[in-house]
Structure formats: structure tokens, C-alpha cells
Design a protein around this motif. Structure first.
Motif, PDB file in Angstrom:
ATOM      1  N   UNK A 384       0.809  -1.216   0.000  1.00  0.00           N
ATOM      2  CA  UNK A 384       0.000   0.000   0.000  1.00  0.00           C
ATOM      3  C   UNK A 384       0.842   1.266   0.000  1.00  0.00           C
ATOM      4  N   UNK A 385       1.784   1.356   0.937  1.00  0.00           N
ATOM      5  CA  UNK A 385       2.615   2.556   1.102  1.00  0.00           C
ATOM      6  C   UNK A 385       4.048   2.270   0.675  1.00  0.00           C
ATOM      7  N   UNK A 386       4.649   3.205  -0.054  1.00  0.00           N
ATOM      8  CA  UNK A 386       6.029   3.087  -0.499  1.00  0.00           C
ATOM      9  C   UNK A 386       6.883   4.078   0.280  1.00  0.00           C
ATOM     10  N   UNK A 387       7.905   3.565   0.940  1.00  0.00           N
ATOM     11  CA  UNK A 387       8.737   4.387   1.813  1.00  0.00           C
ATOM     12  C   UNK A 387       9.954   4.889   1.044  1.00  0.00           C
ATOM     13  N   UNK A 388       9.929   6.148   0.660  1.00  0.00           N
ATOM     14  CA  UNK A 388      11.024   6.777  -0.084  1.00  0.00           C
ATOM     15  C   UNK A 388      11.872   7.568   0.906  1.00  0.00           C
ATOM     16  N   UNK A 389      12.905   6.922   1.448  1.00  0.00           N
ATOM     17  CA  UNK A 389      13.622   7.496   2.585  1.00  0.00           C
ATOM     18  C   UNK A 389      15.054   7.902   2.272  1.00  0.00           C
ATOM     19  N   UNK A 390      15.335   8.209   0.999  1.00  0.00           N
ATOM     20  CA  UNK A 390      16.696   8.590   0.601  1.00  0.00           C
ATOM     21  C   UNK A 390      17.022  10.042   0.923  1.00  0.00           C
ATOM     22  N   UNK A 391      16.132  10.735   1.603  1.00  0.00           N
ATOM     23  CA  UNK A 391      16.298  12.160   1.916  1.00  0.00           C
ATOM     24  C   UNK A 391      16.441  12.989   0.647  1.00  0.00           C
ATOM     25  N   UNK A 392      15.541  12.709  -0.287  1.00  0.00           N
ATOM     26  CA  UNK A 392      15.532  13.390  -1.585  1.00  0.00           C
ATOM     27  C   UNK A 392      14.094  13.388  -2.076  1.00  0.00           C
ATOM     28  N   UNK A 393      13.474  14.558  -2.171  1.00  0.00           N
ATOM     29  CA  UNK A 393      12.075  14.594  -2.594  1.00  0.00           C
ATOM     30  C   UNK A 393      11.903  14.067  -4.016  1.00  0.00           C
ATOM     31  N   UNK A 394      12.966  14.164  -4.823  1.00  0.00           N
ATOM     32  CA  UNK A 394      12.883  13.639  -6.177  1.00  0.00           C
ATOM     33  C   UNK A 394      12.608  12.146  -6.204  1.00  0.00           C
ATOM     34  N   UNK A 395      13.075  11.419  -5.196  1.00  0.00           N
ATOM     35  CA  UNK A 395      12.822   9.983  -5.129  1.00  0.00           C
ATOM     36  C   UNK A 395      11.327   9.712  -5.017  1.00  0.00           C
ATOM     37  N   UNK A 396      10.654  10.439  -4.123  1.00  0.00           N
ATOM     38  CA  UNK A 396       9.216  10.264  -3.983  1.00  0.00           C
ATOM     39  C   UNK A 396       8.465  10.653  -5.241  1.00  0.00           C
ATOM     40  N   UNK A 397       8.911  11.724  -5.896  1.00  0.00           N
ATOM     41  CA  UNK A 397       8.251  12.161  -7.126  1.00  0.00           C
ATOM     42  C   UNK A 397       8.406  11.130  -8.233  1.00  0.00           C
ATOM     43  N   UNK A 398       9.594  10.504  -8.313  1.00  0.00           N
ATOM     44  CA  UNK A 398       9.810   9.466  -9.322  1.00  0.00           C
ATOM     45  C   UNK A 398       8.921   8.255  -9.059  1.00  0.00           C
ATOM     46  N   UNK A 399       8.799   7.867  -7.798  1.00  0.00           N
ATOM     47  CA  UNK A 399       7.948   6.735  -7.456  1.00  0.00           C
ATOM     48  C   UNK A 399       6.497   7.034  -7.810  1.00  0.00           C
ATOM     49  N   UNK A 400       6.034   8.226  -7.449  1.00  0.00           N
ATOM     50  CA  UNK A 400       4.639   8.588  -7.719  1.00  0.00           C
ATOM     51  C   UNK A 400       4.369   8.681  -9.215  1.00  0.00           C
ATOM     52  N   UNK A 401       5.311   9.244  -9.965  1.00  0.00           N
ATOM     53  CA  UNK A 401       5.121   9.369 -11.415  1.00  0.00           C
ATOM     54  C   UNK A 401       5.024   7.995 -12.074  1.00  0.00           C
ATOM     55  N   UNK A 402       5.866   7.057 -11.626  1.00  0.00           N
ATOM     56  CA  UNK A 402       5.828   5.709 -12.202  1.00  0.00           C
ATOM     57  C   UNK A 402       4.510   5.008 -11.863  1.00  0.00           C
TER      58      UNK A 402
END
Length: 432
Positions: A384-402
Motif C-alpha cells: 500500500x505505502x512506499x517508503x522513499x527514505x533517501x532524503x531526496x524529494x525527487x525519489x518520492x516524485x519518481x515513485x509517484x510518477x511511475x
């Protein structure tokens, strides 16, 4: 159940190098372990990860054993039974046509950022309804007052978004070496298990963790660890993150921690399903693949044994490990395996709440590909939830875009996708 006496008392584990704990709760001081970067992703499943540190998994292949598809109708337990539960629209505003694919995708992503100040890009994503929550590490905190100020900023941004549900604001506050904030709980899981009255100590730790986090505005704790260690000094035991080598003890103490913490209004997270108790001391999914060849009887009779009690205690979330368990699925890490997520956790254990990945940047997932590929693989498995914890907002944006692209193209089923987003939104609606 009654606690068994006589559990093994081991010498204090060698302290990890000073520093911070990583995304999933691995220890390394009282912070967050080795800083992560998108260029060199690392996981969160070792004693220095957001969830607590899980052993790495083996290279997954495209020929995984098929498993039942996710059940769209599952609901998520809320800490506030009177809170409204969204149905079918993932919490979209009244008078609209429902959330866009980008908004649905964002409601399944937990972001992180570097330093003490949330970047404008993160605040913009929150205002647009493109984020489910934020995870905090030691580098994000200089004082309780500073963190409360940050939480106010994030909440104000969320209040301007189309999603009328609080953000999930989380950290790893297990106790002992794995703490992002100073203060309670100060006892490690091992020391709780060795206390004169372990259940009372676990209850006190859960209350302390919840009170501490709620005091600065956080509403999710990535704890407790329910790993049942098999050998003193191994991965789960060396940082004192396991209550015991006895599954009955782990079940009793984990449940006491969960119930006490959730009474404070802070959701608990049981981790790392199906268990890291057999991981050798040098195993770490943050840095590379880990395979745990425990037999099915060991997994179900020992490692998974504490989870039915956690489910009965209405635990809000369950985090899955990035290790590979050949007895369940020889081709995929647990968090990328529909067999583990759907058949083992959902169907066999009966968990209906929110599933959350360990750190998406973990080294155990290098063979899976990019952030986007990892995100889609996790969603396909039923996470359900994807933990994007690399301390980079771009990581979360890439996950959401995909995720949004896979939803639009039909690779991800919309009903199942919406059901996952609804479980997350229902959890959010029950929190302050």
C-alpha cells in the motif's frame, strides 16, 4: 498468553558506529544511519534503517511464482472508530470527479528530505495532494521546538490540499539504539525482554514512544520490531532490537507495546514480516541481497507467530522485509512478492490494514531497477505505502510518477490501486 521464563541473556552487542539509524530503524546511534542518496540507494531494513533494518534480498527474477491478486475490498483499521472512512474515491473532494492518477499515486508515497527545512518542492507536492506522508530522521531534527514548527508547516500545506485527511508523519522510535528523537522509550527491546516485569516494561515503552512522538506532532511510529532471533548476536539481536528468541514472549511484548502506543493516538507498525530472526549478523538489505533459507515450519511457527496477536491488537501498519524467503517465494524479496503480501500476510494471518515497504532505495533491490520500477513492482505485489527514505524529494516524485503512469496504462488495476489508496486514507483519517 503467559510469558515463558528463562530466555537467553546475551552480552551487550557491539555498539554500531556512532551516527544515525537508517530509514527503517537500524541503529547507529540515535539518528538514521548512513545518509542515503539517490545515486547510491540503500535500504532500510538493517539495524540502521527506517523500519528497523531488514536483511537484503536476493535478486528477484521475472519468473516469480504467481499468487492471488490483491483484494480490492479490504479496509484499514483506524485508531479513531468515529472518523469517516472514504469509500471508492481515495478521499477526493466533494463536487469533483475524483482524484487524478497522479493524486491517487501520491497518496501511496511517503517522502523524505535532507536537513532541517522541508524544501518548497515537498510543500508543493503536499498542497497538490500528491503525498501520503513524510518520514523524519535525526538529520531533520535539532530540537522538539524545531520539529513542531516543521510539522506545522507540513500540516498547513496539507490543509490546502484536496485530501482532507492528516498526513502520515512518521519516524523510527523503537527504543535503545534505534531512536530518531531523544527520550522515551530508552530501553531496547532486549532489555525490555529481560526486565523483571517484561509486559509492564513493554507497556511503558509503548506509552513513552507514543507520548514522545505525539508531543511533537508525529502520528506513526515504525515500531515495534517483532523479529524472533534464533542465535545470540545475530542481525536482530546484536543491536538489541528483538524482545526474545521465544515467539510467545515476542508476541506478548510486541502486543503490549502496540496497544499502549496506539492508546496515545500514534499508529504502530509491526516489522519486518515475515521475520528477520534468522538473519546472520552481517546481513543487511540496505547494502545488498539477503536470502534466509528458513523452512516453512520455522517461518510459520516462530517468525510469523507474533503477527496474529499484533493483528488482534489492531496494529495500524505492517512493514515487510526486503529479504528473500525461498520457502515462500524463491524469486522475490518479501515486499515484492504477492505470495508473501497477499497469501501469507493478508489471507493466512488476516491483516487488513496498511502494508508499508522498507526503504525503497535499499541495496537489496538494485537488480529491480530504477525507483519507478521498484515502486511499480511493490504495488503489483500488493504493497500500500512506499517508503522513499533517501532524503531526496525527487525519489518520492519518481515513485509517484511511475505509479501514475502504470495506473494510466492499465498495468496496475485501478480498483486494486484505489483500494490501496483508500486503506491509506482511512488510516490517515483516524489519526490526528
Amino acid at each position: 498468553m503467559s510469558l515463558r521464563t528463562g530466555w537467553v541473556v546475551t552480552a551487550l552487542a557491539l555498539l554500531l558506529a556512532s551516527g544515525t539509524v537508517t530509514s527503517c530503524g537500524s541503529p547507529s546511534g540515535t539518528d538514521t544511519g548512513t545518509p542515503r542518496t539517490t545515486a547510491a540507494p540503500t535500504g532500510t531494513g538493517s539495524p540502521a534503517a527506517p523500519d528497523g533494518s531488514a536483511p537484503a534480498a536476493t535478486t528477484p527474477t521475472a519468473t516469480a511464482t504467481p499468487a492471488p491478486s490483491p483484494t480490492p475490498s479490504r479496509g484499514a483499521p483506524t485508531l479513531n472508530p468515529t472518523a469517516p472512512r472514504p469509500t471508492g474515491t481515495a478521499g477526493s473532494d466533494e463536487g469533483t470527479d475524483g482524484p487524478t492518477p497522479a493524486q491517487l499515486a501520491g497518496r501511496r508515497v511517503v517522502y523524505s528530505y535532507p536537513g532541517l527545512t522541508p524544501p518548497p518542492a515537498l510543500l508543493a507536492d503536499i498542497r497538490a495532494g500528491l503525498a501520503a506522508g513524510v518520514i523524519f530522521f535525526g538529520e531533520n531534527v535539532s530540537s522538539p521546538e524545531q520539529l513542531r514548527s516543521v510539522v506545522r508547516q507540513l500540516r498547513e500545506a496539507q490543509q490546502q490540499s484536496p485530501v482532507q485527511a492528516p498526513l502520515l508523519l512518521m519516524t523510527d522510535q523503537e527504543g535503545g539504539l534505534v531512536r530518531r528523537l531523544p527520550g522515551a522509550p530508552e530501553l531496547s527491546a532486549r532489555r525490555i525482554g529481560q526486565a523483571a516485569d517484561p509486559v509492564a516494561a513493554a507497556t511503558e515503552a509503548g506509552t513513552g514512544a507514543g507520548t514522545n512522538l505525539a508531543g511533537v506532532g508525529l502520528n506513526v511510529n515504525l515500531a515495534p520490531v517483532l523479529d524472533v532471533y534464533d542465535v545470540p548476536g545475530n542481525f536482530a539481536d546484536r543491536a538489541e532490537r528483538s524482545f526474545s528468541s521465544d515467539p510467545d514472549v515476542v508476541a506478548a511484548l510486541g502486543t503490549a507495546f502496540i496497544r499502549a502506543q496506539q492508546r496515545t493516538g500514534v499508529a504502530a507498525t509491526a516489522k519486518h514480516f515475515p521475520g528477520l530472526g534468522t538473519a546472520p549478523a552481517n546481513s543487511n538489505t540496505d547494502t545488498g541481497p539477503v536470502t534466509l533459507p528458513a523452512g516453512l515450519s520455522r517461518l510459520r511457527d516462530v517468525d510469523e507467530a507474533p503477527y496474529p496477536d499484533a493483528v488482534a491488537a489492531d496494529v495500524g501498519l505492517v512493514m515487510l522485509s526486503w529479504a528473500v524467503y525461498p520457502a515462500l517465494d524463491p524469486d522475490h524479496p518479501a515486499g515484492l512478492s504477492a505470495t508473501v503480501v497477499e497469501r501469507e500476510l493478508r489471507e493466512r494471518i488476516g491483516f487488513e490494514g496498511v502494508t508499508i515497504t522498507d526503504a525503497l532505495e535499499a541495496g537489496a533491490l538494485q537488480a529491480v531497477g530504477t525507483t519507478g520500477q521498484r515502486a511499480v513492482a511493490a504495488a503489483l505485489a500488493g504493497m500500500d505505502l512506499l517508503l522513499c527514505s533517501a532524503r531526496d524529494t525527487g525519489q518520492g516524485e519518481q515513485a509517484a510518477a511511475a505509479l501514475a503512469e502504470a495506473l494510466t496504462s492499465g498495468r496496475l488495476d485501478r480498483d486494486e490501486f484505489t483500494a490501496a489508496a483508500d486503506r491509506v486514507t482511512a488510516l490517515r483519517s483516524g489519526l490526528g
